[in-house]
Design a protein around this motif. Structure first.
Motif, short mmCIF file in Angstrom:
data_model
loop_
_atom_site.label_atom_id
_atom_site.label_comp_id
_atom_site.label_asym_id
_atom_site.label_seq_id
_atom_site.Cartn_x
_atom_site.Cartn_y
_atom_site.Cartn_z
N ASP A 49 0.83 -1.20 0.00
CA ASP A 49 0.00 0.00 0.00
C ASP A 49 0.86 1.26 0.00
OD1 ASP A 49 -2.30 1.51 0.03
OD2 ASP A 49 -3.02 0.75 1.94
N ALA A 50 0.22 2.38 -0.23
CA ALA A 50 0.90 3.67 -0.26
C ALA A 50 1.11 4.21 1.14
CB ALA A 50 0.07 4.66 -1.07
N THR A 51 2.15 5.01 1.29
CA THR A 51 2.41 5.76 2.51
C THR A 51 2.44 7.24 2.14
OG1 THR A 51 4.80 5.74 2.24
CG2 THR A 51 3.84 3.90 3.43
N TYR A 52 2.11 8.09 3.08
CA TYR A 52 2.17 9.52 2.80
C TYR A 52 2.32 10.29 4.11
CZ TYR A 52 -2.82 8.88 3.72
OH TYR A 52 -4.02 8.51 4.27
N GLY A 53 2.76 11.54 3.98
CA GLY A 53 2.95 12.35 5.17
C GLY A 53 3.23 13.80 4.85
N LEU A 54 3.24 14.60 5.89
CA LEU A 54 3.52 16.03 5.82
C LEU A 54 4.47 16.41 6.94
CD1 LEU A 54 -0.09 17.47 5.41
CD2 LEU A 54 1.69 17.46 3.68
N GLY A 55 5.22 17.47 6.72
CA GLY A 55 6.08 18.00 7.75
C GLY A 55 6.08 19.52 7.71
N LEU A 56 6.05 20.15 8.86
CA LEU A 56 6.14 21.60 8.99
C LEU A 56 7.35 21.94 9.84
CD1 LEU A 56 2.42 22.47 9.74
CD2 LEU A 56 3.64 22.87 7.61
N ASN A 57 8.12 22.91 9.40
CA ASN A 57 9.33 23.30 10.12
C ASN A 57 9.33 24.83 10.24
OD1 ASN A 57 11.81 23.13 11.34
ND2 ASN A 57 12.93 23.09 9.42
N TYR A 58 9.36 25.33 11.48
CA TYR A 58 9.37 26.77 11.69
C TYR A 58 10.25 27.09 12.89
CZ TYR A 58 7.77 31.53 12.36
OH TYR A 58 7.72 32.90 12.50
N ARG A 59 11.32 27.82 12.63
CA ARG A 59 12.25 28.26 13.68
C ARG A 59 12.72 27.12 14.58
NH1 ARG A 59 10.53 34.31 15.54
NH2 ARG A 59 10.46 35.17 13.44
N GLY A 60 13.06 26.01 13.96
CA GLY A 60 13.60 24.87 14.70
C GLY A 60 12.56 23.92 15.26
N ILE A 61 11.29 24.29 15.21
CA ILE A 61 10.22 23.41 15.67
C ILE A 61 9.70 22.64 14.47
CG2 ILE A 61 7.92 23.27 16.70
CD1 ILE A 61 8.59 25.92 18.13
N ARG A 62 9.68 21.34 14.59
CA ARG A 62 9.24 20.49 13.48
C ARG A 62 8.07 19.62 13.92
NH1 ARG A 62 11.44 19.40 8.48
NH2 ARG A 62 10.47 17.59 7.57
N ILE A 63 7.00 19.65 13.15
CA ILE A 63 5.82 18.82 13.37
C ILE A 63 5.69 17.90 12.16
CG2 ILE A 63 3.33 18.79 13.78
CD1 ILE A 63 4.74 20.32 15.96
N ASP A 64 5.59 16.59 12.38
CA ASP A 64 5.49 15.63 11.29
C ASP A 64 4.27 14.74 11.47
OD1 ASP A 64 7.90 15.88 9.54
OD2 ASP A 64 8.91 15.63 11.47
N TYR A 65 3.69 14.36 10.34
CA TYR A 65 2.58 13.43 10.30
C TYR A 65 2.87 12.39 9.22
CZ TYR A 65 -1.79 11.38 8.79
OH TYR A 65 -2.76 10.48 8.42
N ALA A 66 2.55 11.13 9.50
CA ALA A 66 2.70 10.06 8.51
C ALA A 66 1.54 9.09 8.64
CB ALA A 66 4.01 9.32 8.71
N SER A 67 1.08 8.60 7.51
CA SER A 67 0.07 7.55 7.46
C SER A 67 0.74 6.32 6.87
CB SER A 67 -1.12 7.98 6.61
OG SER A 67 -2.07 6.93 6.54
#
Length: 86
Positions: A49-67
């Motif tokens: 199956d497929a995998t996907y995700g997003l990442g946000l990076n701002y001033r050293g703070i990183r938020i990641d999401y993956a399915s």
């Protein structure tokens, strides 16, 4: 500015003939937003199956999401992570 990353991996078990394969890529825009997509193929683990995700990076703070898929008999896993780079 943007960055593109393309990956492939093969995992071979030392104890059997099992081979798992994965492919994926990431597109990063302006060191702020990352979009990821891939495909995992593990016939013995019944994962195809497929995998996907997003990442946000701002001033050293990183938020990641993956399915990420699990066995065809189990629901997908949604992973969230947060980190700070200094």
């Amino acid at each position: 500015m943007y960055r593109v990353l393309v990956t492939a991996d093969v995992n071979k078990s030392l104890l059997s003939t099992r081979v798992d394969r994965g492919r994926g890529g990431e597109f990063e825009f302006n060191q702020l937003l990352s979009v990821r997509a891939g495909y995992i193929y593990d016939p013995r683990g019944t994962i195809k199956d497929a995998t996907y995700g997003l990442g946000l990076n701002y001033r050293g703070i990183r938020i990641d999401y993956a399915s990420v898929p699990q066995s065809q008999f189990l629901a997908r896993v949604n992973r969230f992570s947060a980190s700070y780079h200094f």
